[in-house]
Structures are given as C-alpha cells and as structure tokens.
Design an enzyme around this catalytic site. Sequence first.
Site, PDB file in Angstrom:
ATOM      1  N   LYS A  10       5.908   6.854-103.619  1.00 11.48           N
ATOM      2  CA  LYS A  10       5.364   5.943-104.951  1.00 11.48           C
ATOM      3  C   LYS A  10       4.075   7.237-105.257  1.00 11.48           C
ATOM      4  O   LYS A  10       3.721   7.699-104.320  1.00 11.48           O
ATOM      5  CB  LYS A  10       4.684   4.656-104.943  1.00 11.48           C
ATOM      6  CG  LYS A  10       5.634   4.059-104.615  1.00 11.48           C
ATOM      7  CD  LYS A  10       3.978   2.208-104.131  1.00 11.48           C
ATOM      8  CE  LYS A  10       5.752   0.862-104.165  1.00 11.48           C
ATOM      9  NZ  LYS A  10       4.249  -0.326-103.735  1.00 11.48           N
ATOM     10  N   TYR A  50      10.294  -4.696-110.692  1.00 11.48           N
ATOM     11  CA  TYR A  50       9.433  -5.869-110.597  1.00 11.48           C
ATOM     12  C   TYR A  50       9.720  -6.722-111.525  1.00 11.48           C
ATOM     13  O   TYR A  50       9.025  -7.386-111.183  1.00 11.48           O
ATOM     14  CB  TYR A  50       8.587  -5.212-110.632  1.00 11.48           C
ATOM     15  CG  TYR A  50       7.677  -4.033-109.241  1.00 11.48           C
ATOM     16  CD1 TYR A  50       8.064  -4.464-107.845  1.00 11.48           C
ATOM     17  CD2 TYR A  50       6.894  -2.520-110.108  1.00 11.48           C
ATOM     18  CE1 TYR A  50       7.554  -3.319-107.375  1.00 11.48           C
ATOM     19  CE2 TYR A  50       6.788  -1.896-108.713  1.00 11.48           C
ATOM     20  CZ  TYR A  50       7.125  -1.822-107.525  1.00 11.48           C
ATOM     21  OH  TYR A  50       6.875  -1.800-106.593  1.00 11.48           O
ATOM     22  N   ASN A 121       0.008   1.055-102.182  1.00 10.00           N
ATOM     23  CA  ASN A 121       0.750   1.261-100.367  1.00 10.00           C
ATOM     24  C   ASN A 121       1.945   2.320-100.158  1.00 10.00           C
ATOM     25  O   ASN A 121       3.117   1.809 -99.116  1.00 10.00           O
ATOM     26  CB  ASN A 121       1.481  -0.264-100.214  1.00 10.00           C
ATOM     27  CG  ASN A 121       2.338  -0.906-101.503  1.00 10.00           C
ATOM     28  OD1 ASN A 121       3.102   0.360-102.113  1.00 10.00           O
ATOM     29  ND2 ASN A 121       2.964  -2.006-100.933  1.00 10.00           N
ATOM     30  N   HIS A 124       8.810   1.784-101.592  1.00 10.07           N
ATOM     31  CA  HIS A 124       8.533   0.651-102.057  1.00 10.07           C
ATOM     32  C   HIS A 124       9.512   0.974-101.307  1.00 10.07           C
ATOM     33  O   HIS A 124      10.506   2.056-101.172  1.00 10.07           O
ATOM     34  CB  HIS A 124       9.147   0.701-103.450  1.00 10.07           C
ATOM     35  CG  HIS A 124      10.218   0.007-103.868  1.00 10.07           C
ATOM     36  ND1 HIS A 124       9.648  -1.871-103.822  1.00 10.07           N
ATOM     37  CD2 HIS A 124      11.392  -0.166-103.864  1.00 10.07           C
ATOM     38  CE1 HIS A 124      10.724  -2.249-104.205  1.00 10.07           C
ATOM     39  NE2 HIS A 124      11.930  -1.053-103.382  1.00 10.07           N
ATOM     40  N   GLU A 135      18.918  -2.308-106.918  1.00 12.71           N
ATOM     41  CA  GLU A 135      17.807  -1.740-107.569  1.00 12.71           C
ATOM     42  C   GLU A 135      18.433  -0.481-107.868  1.00 12.71           C
ATOM     43  O   GLU A 135      18.278   0.693-108.101  1.00 12.71           O
ATOM     44  CB  GLU A 135      16.690  -1.865-106.409  1.00 12.71           C
ATOM     45  CG  GLU A 135      15.521  -2.661-105.693  1.00 12.71           C
ATOM     46  CD  GLU A 135      14.265  -3.060-104.998  1.00 12.71           C
ATOM     47  OE1 GLU A 135      13.857  -3.753-105.151  1.00 12.71           O
ATOM     48  OE2 GLU A 135      14.772  -2.380-104.512  1.00 12.71           O
TER      49      GLU A 135
HETATM   50  P1  GDP Z   1       7.439  -5.343-101.753  1.00 16.70           P
HETATM   51  O1  GDP Z   1       8.473  -5.479-100.909  1.00 16.70           O
HETATM   52  O2  GDP Z   1       6.176  -4.582 -99.151  1.00 16.70           O
HETATM   53  O3  GDP Z   1       6.621  -3.900-101.749  1.00 16.70           O
HETATM   54  O4  GDP Z   1       5.997  -5.908-101.379  1.00 16.70           O
HETATM   55  P2  GDP Z   1       6.591  -7.221-102.703  1.00 16.70           P
HETATM   56  O5  GDP Z   1       8.029  -7.042-102.712  1.00 16.70           O
HETATM   57  O6  GDP Z   1       6.061  -8.583-102.979  1.00 16.70           O
HETATM   58  O7  GDP Z   1       5.654  -6.813-103.877  1.00 16.70           O
HETATM   59  C1  GDP Z   1       5.545  -5.105-104.998  1.00 16.70           C
HETATM   60  C2  GDP Z   1       4.475  -4.498-105.167  1.00 16.70           C
HETATM   61  O8  GDP Z   1       3.403  -5.721-105.589  1.00 16.70           O
HETATM   62  C3  GDP Z   1       3.703  -3.722-103.412  1.00 16.70           C
HETATM   63  O9  GDP Z   1       4.648  -2.665-102.724  1.00 16.70           O
HETATM   64  C4  GDP Z   1       2.873  -3.520-103.696  1.00 16.70           C
HETATM   65  O10 GDP Z   1       3.052  -2.475-104.742  1.00 16.70           O
HETATM   66  C5  GDP Z   1       2.656  -4.465-105.180  1.00 16.70           C
HETATM   67  N1  GDP Z   1       1.836  -5.864-104.671  1.00 16.70           N
HETATM   68  C6  GDP Z   1       2.055  -7.005-103.908  1.00 16.70           C
HETATM   69  N2  GDP Z   1       1.346  -8.322-103.264  1.00 16.70           N
HETATM   70  C7  GDP Z   1      -0.455  -7.609-103.972  1.00 16.70           C
HETATM   71  C8  GDP Z   1      -1.112  -8.122-103.897  1.00 16.70           C
HETATM   72  O11 GDP Z   1      -1.486  -9.284-103.374  1.00 16.70           O
HETATM   73  N3  GDP Z   1      -1.716  -7.359-105.046  1.00 16.70           N
HETATM   74  C9  GDP Z   1      -2.371  -6.186-105.676  1.00 16.70           C
HETATM   75  N4  GDP Z   1      -2.754  -5.567-106.247  1.00 16.70           N
HETATM   76  N5  GDP Z   1      -0.666  -5.766-105.144  1.00 16.70           N
HETATM   77  C10 GDP Z   1       0.502  -5.971-105.349  1.00 16.70           C
HETATM   78 MG    MG Z   2       9.847  -6.046-102.670  1.00 18.03          MG
END
Ligand code: GDP
Ligand code: MG
Length: 167
Positions: A10, A50, A121, A124, A135
């Site tokens: 990222k 997303y 973070n 991805h 994806e």
């Molecule tokens: P991942 O699969 O671990 O990347 O998590 P998810 O698919 O649930 O979320 C996608 C991305 O959204 C994450 O990698 C973060 O960049 C963002 N994200 C997820 N949960 C949160 C949250 O609670 N707060 C914020 N600010 N960003 C989040």
């Molecule tokens: Mg995810």
Amino acid sequence: MTEQCLVLIKPDAIIKHLTGDILAKLAETNLHIVGSKVVQVTKELAEEHYQHLREEKFFDELIKYIMGHYHMKSVLALVYEGDGACAKIRKCAGATNPEEAEPHSVRGKYGRITSKGIFENVVHASENPKEGEREIKLWFRPDELISTIYPTEMKEAKIEKMLWKED
Ligand code: GDP
Ligand code: MG
C-alpha cells in the site's frame, strides 16, 4: 492445494521504502511471485476492490488511502502462488488492526493507526482463494501473469492504448 493470493503493498509502505523489507518477509512463506506491477489506483478500481466494505464508516478514507491521497499515488500489486497461499500470506501480514497484529508480522512491524484513526496497515492480502481470484482478475490481465491460472478466451477487442511516440 495450490492457490493464488493478491498482495498489495500500500502507499504508506511505498512512501516509506518498505517494499524490500516486506518482500523479504513474505519470502519466508516459500511462495512464488507469478505477477507484479506498479499501479496508480483509480477510484473505480479502489471501489470495486473494497466493494464489500461500502457500508463501513471508514470507506471513503479507505478509498483515499489506497488511491494514495495521504502518501503517494503508487501501489505494488503482486500475485503469490503456492500451497495454502492466502493463509500463509495473511499470517505473515498479521491482523488488520496494526495495534493488534503480532509484533513480528508485517503489519505489527510497520503498521500504525494515525491520529485520525486511519489504519495504515501497509499490505493487503486476499482472504481466501475465491476472493483471490476475484481480486486478481480485477488487477491483472491474463498476459500479465507468467502462467494461465484461470481459464481464458480469445476475444476481439478494440482497445485504445497509450504508446511511445515515434520520432
Ligand atoms: P484485511 O483483509 O485484513 O485487509 O481487512 P478487511 O478486509 O476487513 O479491511 C480492508 C481494509 O480496510 C483494511 O486492510 C484496512 O486498511 C481497512 N480497515 C478495516 N477495518 C478498519 C477499521 O476499523 N478502521 C479503519 N480506519 N480502517 C479499517
Ligand atoms: Mg480483506
């Protein structure tokens, strides 16, 4: 089972020059890279990628984050292939919330939550092979990967392409 996982390095990681460290860490999985490219992420691509988070309150910020509005407009997209690729990469990446990620994981090591609450973070990783397929098909064309990992078909298409100008 052999599967594929989309990894995105990222914009926060790109601007901090963490690419090399992250690739070295991901190499510990013993998986192989079968595709890679640097991408300027459009709004359409970000929103499609997303789409499952559309209802989340952090969605708009997430789209801006992956498009590079907070750092730089660059993402390194990679396809990793091998036995249990998604689980192996996700373990190495660590928990979504960098504060909850294991300290030696990629997110634990390099991630942070900003004072505005954005999860920076750094990577991805596809959640599972099915999501990986969706994806990878979104980010890559078949000819951008070293092998034909999903069925393809020849189609006639009129595509406008930016080419180098001839002298
Ligand atoms: P991942 O699969 O671990 O990347 O998590 P998810 O698919 O649930 O979320 C996608 C991305 O959204 C994450 O990698 C973060 O960049 C963002 N994200 C997820 N949960 C949160 C949250 O609670 N707060 C914020 N600010 N960003 C989040
Ligand atoms: Mg995810």
